[in-house]
Design a protein around this motif. Sequence first.
Motif, PDB file in Angstrom:
ATOM      1  N   ALA A 208       0.845  -1.207   0.000  1.00  0.00           N
ATOM      2  CA  ALA A 208       0.000   0.000   0.000  1.00  0.00           C
ATOM      3  C   ALA A 208       0.876   1.252   0.000  1.00  0.00           C
ATOM      4  O   ALA A 208       0.773   2.093   0.886  1.00  0.00           O
ATOM      5  CB  ALA A 208      -0.936  -0.034   1.202  1.00  0.00           C
ATOM      6  N   GLU A 209       1.767   1.361  -0.980  1.00  0.00           N
ATOM      7  CA  GLU A 209       2.649   2.533  -1.093  1.00  0.00           C
ATOM      8  C   GLU A 209       1.777   3.745  -1.380  1.00  0.00           C
ATOM      9  O   GLU A 209       0.952   3.703  -2.283  1.00  0.00           O
ATOM     10  CB  GLU A 209       3.613   2.388  -2.280  1.00  0.00           C
ATOM     11  N   LEU A 210       2.064   4.818  -0.645  1.00  0.00           N
ATOM     12  CA  LEU A 210       1.208   5.998  -0.818  1.00  0.00           C
ATOM     13  C   LEU A 210       1.784   6.982  -1.823  1.00  0.00           C
ATOM     14  O   LEU A 210       1.543   8.174  -1.752  1.00  0.00           O
ATOM     15  CB  LEU A 210       1.013   6.693   0.536  1.00  0.00           C
ATOM     16  N   MET A 330      12.884  -8.150  11.002  1.00  0.00           N
ATOM     17  CA  MET A 330      13.334  -8.860  12.209  1.00  0.00           C
ATOM     18  C   MET A 330      13.821 -10.285  11.944  1.00  0.00           C
ATOM     19  O   MET A 330      14.476 -10.878  12.771  1.00  0.00           O
ATOM     20  CB  MET A 330      12.234  -8.843  13.272  1.00  0.00           C
ATOM     21  N   TYR A 331      13.496 -10.840  10.771  1.00  0.00           N
ATOM     22  CA  TYR A 331      13.923 -12.218  10.495  1.00  0.00           C
ATOM     23  C   TYR A 331      15.349 -12.296   9.940  1.00  0.00           C
ATOM     24  O   TYR A 331      15.862 -13.375   9.652  1.00  0.00           O
ATOM     25  CB  TYR A 331      12.941 -12.894   9.522  1.00  0.00           C
ATOM     26  N   THR A 332      16.016 -11.123   9.750  1.00  0.00           N
ATOM     27  CA  THR A 332      17.323 -11.114   9.071  1.00  0.00           C
ATOM     28  C   THR A 332      18.459 -11.548  10.004  1.00  0.00           C
ATOM     29  O   THR A 332      18.530 -11.099  11.153  1.00  0.00           O
ATOM     30  CB  THR A 332      17.626  -9.696   8.545  1.00  0.00           C
ATOM     31  N   PHE A 398      15.818 -14.884  -1.538  1.00  0.00           N
ATOM     32  CA  PHE A 398      15.727 -13.532  -2.109  1.00  0.00           C
ATOM     33  C   PHE A 398      14.443 -13.395  -2.900  1.00  0.00           C
ATOM     34  O   PHE A 398      13.769 -14.404  -3.185  1.00  0.00           O
ATOM     35  CB  PHE A 398      16.941 -13.227  -3.007  1.00  0.00           C
ATOM     36  N   ALA A 399      14.107 -12.139  -3.239  1.00  0.00           N
ATOM     37  CA  ALA A 399      12.930 -11.890  -4.090  1.00  0.00           C
ATOM     38  C   ALA A 399      13.292 -10.850  -5.144  1.00  0.00           C
ATOM     39  O   ALA A 399      13.938  -9.840  -4.836  1.00  0.00           O
ATOM     40  CB  ALA A 399      11.774 -11.379  -3.244  1.00  0.00           C
ATOM     41  N   ILE A 400      12.872 -11.142  -6.372  1.00  0.00           N
ATOM     42  CA  ILE A 400      13.107 -10.215  -7.485  1.00  0.00           C
ATOM     43  C   ILE A 400      11.758  -9.654  -7.919  1.00  0.00           C
ATOM     44  O   ILE A 400      10.804 -10.408  -8.117  1.00  0.00           O
ATOM     45  CB  ILE A 400      13.722 -10.951  -8.703  1.00  0.00           C
ATOM     46  N   ASN A 414       9.153   3.474 -17.424  1.00  0.00           N
ATOM     47  CA  ASN A 414       8.186   3.444 -16.335  1.00  0.00           C
ATOM     48  C   ASN A 414       7.743   2.003 -16.081  1.00  0.00           C
ATOM     49  O   ASN A 414       7.458   1.256 -17.027  1.00  0.00           O
ATOM     50  CB  ASN A 414       6.963   4.297 -16.726  1.00  0.00           C
ATOM     51  N   ILE A 415       7.668   1.628 -14.820  1.00  0.00           N
ATOM     52  CA  ILE A 415       7.334   0.242 -14.451  1.00  0.00           C
ATOM     53  C   ILE A 415       5.951  -0.170 -14.991  1.00  0.00           C
ATOM     54  O   ILE A 415       5.710  -1.342 -15.254  1.00  0.00           O
ATOM     55  CB  ILE A 415       7.431   0.067 -12.916  1.00  0.00           C
ATOM     56  N   ARG A 416       5.076   0.821 -15.199  1.00  0.00           N
ATOM     57  CA  ARG A 416       3.736   0.498 -15.704  1.00  0.00           C
ATOM     58  C   ARG A 416       3.779  -0.070 -17.123  1.00  0.00           C
ATOM     59  O   ARG A 416       2.877  -0.807 -17.536  1.00  0.00           O
ATOM     60  CB  ARG A 416       2.844   1.737 -15.662  1.00  0.00           C
TER      61      ARG A 416
HETATM   62  P1  AMO Z   1      11.559  -6.194  -0.617  1.00  0.00           P
HETATM   63  O1  AMO Z   1      10.509  -5.552   0.191  1.00  0.00           O
HETATM   64  O2  AMO Z   1      12.827  -5.415  -0.801  1.00  0.00           O
HETATM   65  O3  AMO Z   1      12.003  -7.577   0.026  1.00  0.00           O
HETATM   66  O4  AMO Z   1      10.987  -6.581  -2.040  1.00  0.00           O
HETATM   67  C1  AMO Z   1      11.737  -7.379  -2.928  1.00  0.00           C
HETATM   68  C2  AMO Z   1      11.728  -6.822  -4.323  1.00  0.00           C
HETATM   69  O5  AMO Z   1      10.379  -6.677  -4.762  1.00  0.00           O
HETATM   70  C3  AMO Z   1      10.275  -5.560  -5.614  1.00  0.00           C
HETATM   71  N1  AMO Z   1       9.320  -4.585  -5.059  1.00  0.00           N
HETATM   72  C4  AMO Z   1       8.487  -3.826  -5.797  1.00  0.00           C
HETATM   73  N2  AMO Z   1       8.292  -3.749  -7.122  1.00  0.00           N
HETATM   74  C5  AMO Z   1       7.358  -2.871  -7.572  1.00  0.00           C
HETATM   75  N3  AMO Z   1       6.619  -2.082  -6.768  1.00  0.00           N
HETATM   76  C6  AMO Z   1       6.786  -2.116  -5.420  1.00  0.00           C
HETATM   77  N4  AMO Z   1       6.026  -1.346  -4.640  1.00  0.00           N
HETATM   78  C7  AMO Z   1       7.752  -3.025  -4.880  1.00  0.00           C
HETATM   79  N5  AMO Z   1       8.159  -3.339  -3.629  1.00  0.00           N
HETATM   80  C8  AMO Z   1       9.103  -4.281  -3.764  1.00  0.00           C
HETATM   81  C9  AMO Z   1      11.655  -4.950  -5.731  1.00  0.00           C
HETATM   82  C10 AMO Z   1      12.316  -5.438  -4.468  1.00  0.00           C
HETATM   83  O6  AMO Z   1      13.721  -5.479  -4.587  1.00  0.00           O
HETATM   84  N6  AMO Z   1      10.856 -10.584   1.704  1.00  0.00           N
HETATM   85  C11 AMO Z   1      11.862  -9.757   1.091  1.00  0.00           C
HETATM   86  C12 AMO Z   1      12.661 -10.512   0.087  1.00  0.00           C
HETATM   87  C13 AMO Z   1      13.576 -11.576   0.657  1.00  0.00           C
HETATM   88  O7  AMO Z   1      14.393 -11.227   1.524  1.00  0.00           O
HETATM   89  O8  AMO Z   1      13.473 -12.740   0.226  1.00  0.00           O
HETATM   90  C14 AMO Z   1      11.135  -8.571   0.400  1.00  0.00           C
HETATM   91  O9  AMO Z   1       9.973  -8.604   0.110  1.00  0.00           O
HETATM   92  O10 AMO Z   1      12.284  -5.486  -6.872  1.00  0.00           O
END
Ligand code: AMO
Length: 430
Positions: A208-210, A330-332, A398-400, A414-416
Amino acid sequence: MKRTLVDALSSKVGQEVLLKGWIHQIKNFGKFAFLILRDKSGVVQLILEDLEILKELKLEASVEVKGEAKENQKAPGGLEVQVQNIKIVGKTYYDLLPFSINQKDIKASLETQLDHRTISLRRPSKRAVFKVQAEIEEAFRIYLREKGFTEIHTPKIISSGTEGGSELFTVNYFDHRAFLAQSPQFYKQMMVGAGFEAVYEVGHAYRAELHNTWRHLNEYVSLDAEMGFIEDENDLMDLEEGFIRFLFEHLKSNCQKELSILGVKLEKVNEIPRIPLKEVQNILLEEYHKKSPVGNIDAEGEILLSKYIKENYHSDFVFITKYPASKRPMYTMPDDQMDGMTKSFDLIYKGLEITTGGQRIHDYEMLKNNMIRFGVNPEDFEFYLNTFKYGMPPHGGFAIGLERLTMKVLDLDNIREATLFPRDLNRIEP
Ligand code: AMO
């Protein structure tokens, strides 16, 4: 008769073919007309001699065409089809198209394009973005499956946040308050503990980014990986670096047509440098007089850092390592060598963070105490903590962000543009 796709026409020269697609262009010369037909694979010129149908045929109508495939060096692609019969199968109901589908320049703002998303995607170049995106997901799956990871699907309606208190969407879950998942974080860890050892998920995440920015969405696709029995966070960076290398080769082999439509040339992925945050902040200060916020770098810092890394390491990617514990969830896992730091990292690609990852705390007592230190009540997270009572191995992941990765691979602004139906502060339709 079986349908022939436009990109298979070259093997049908001299034969009668059945084509199906949309009317991309109409050029009426009075005695005859050229129609350009477009299907999912490409466009081809049709020669039309009976002009009767032009009375009702408009751009973007969908049609079925029978005719003979011929070679003609002057026609686009060196082929054309002499029409014997043409039938409208999908009528049009418009006065004016919202913007052009067949001109080089769309001449419409991104907002207008998104308002008419299905029409803007009729443009091959807009669709090409999502063909590449689908192959990014495919590469993620192939790469991790090959390494023994299992694909999972975790719930998106959850009882508590994972990445800190803010940025959560609330939903009514019968008579409870629930939230949309910001990440599959807890569940992917739990599945490592459940015995799968290594898991991945391709799924939606909600924030919920504002603010509306070129790099934020309120709903995005997260490519998550998590694995057990690791030594430290370097295992995870090795895994991700391997994926990036595999991905670029996969795209070069599977998306030649799309990359060429989009004018993108993929460079070789060199070794990705791994630089502690403190050192990164010093580089920014010394090279660019750029001060960073405590425990992180900002968006401008990411752009400057990428410039520096490109010039000095010839890499579009850089891992920033060793973030302070106070700035990570906190899980890091804390770093045993550097006081106050964690075994975590971000991956920056062409000036944008595309990944966060790291080793997690796997010891039950340590995790419980860390929750308390973070002001979190362990009782609220019993469902998660319970897994840690039964021999949780050292693990991390990790998460991409899929749209961010797509955007940077294709150099979009633009990401859109890398999102079929973006959700942002102003948009929940279409
Ligand atoms: P984090 O919150 O940094 O980490 O999110 C991981 C990746 O998700 C993408 N991202 C977004 N992309 C588009 N719009 C957004 N609002 C947005 N927020 C995040 C980014 C970011 O690098 N749980 C951890 C990951 C982990 O440690 O495994 C996490 O969610 O590319």
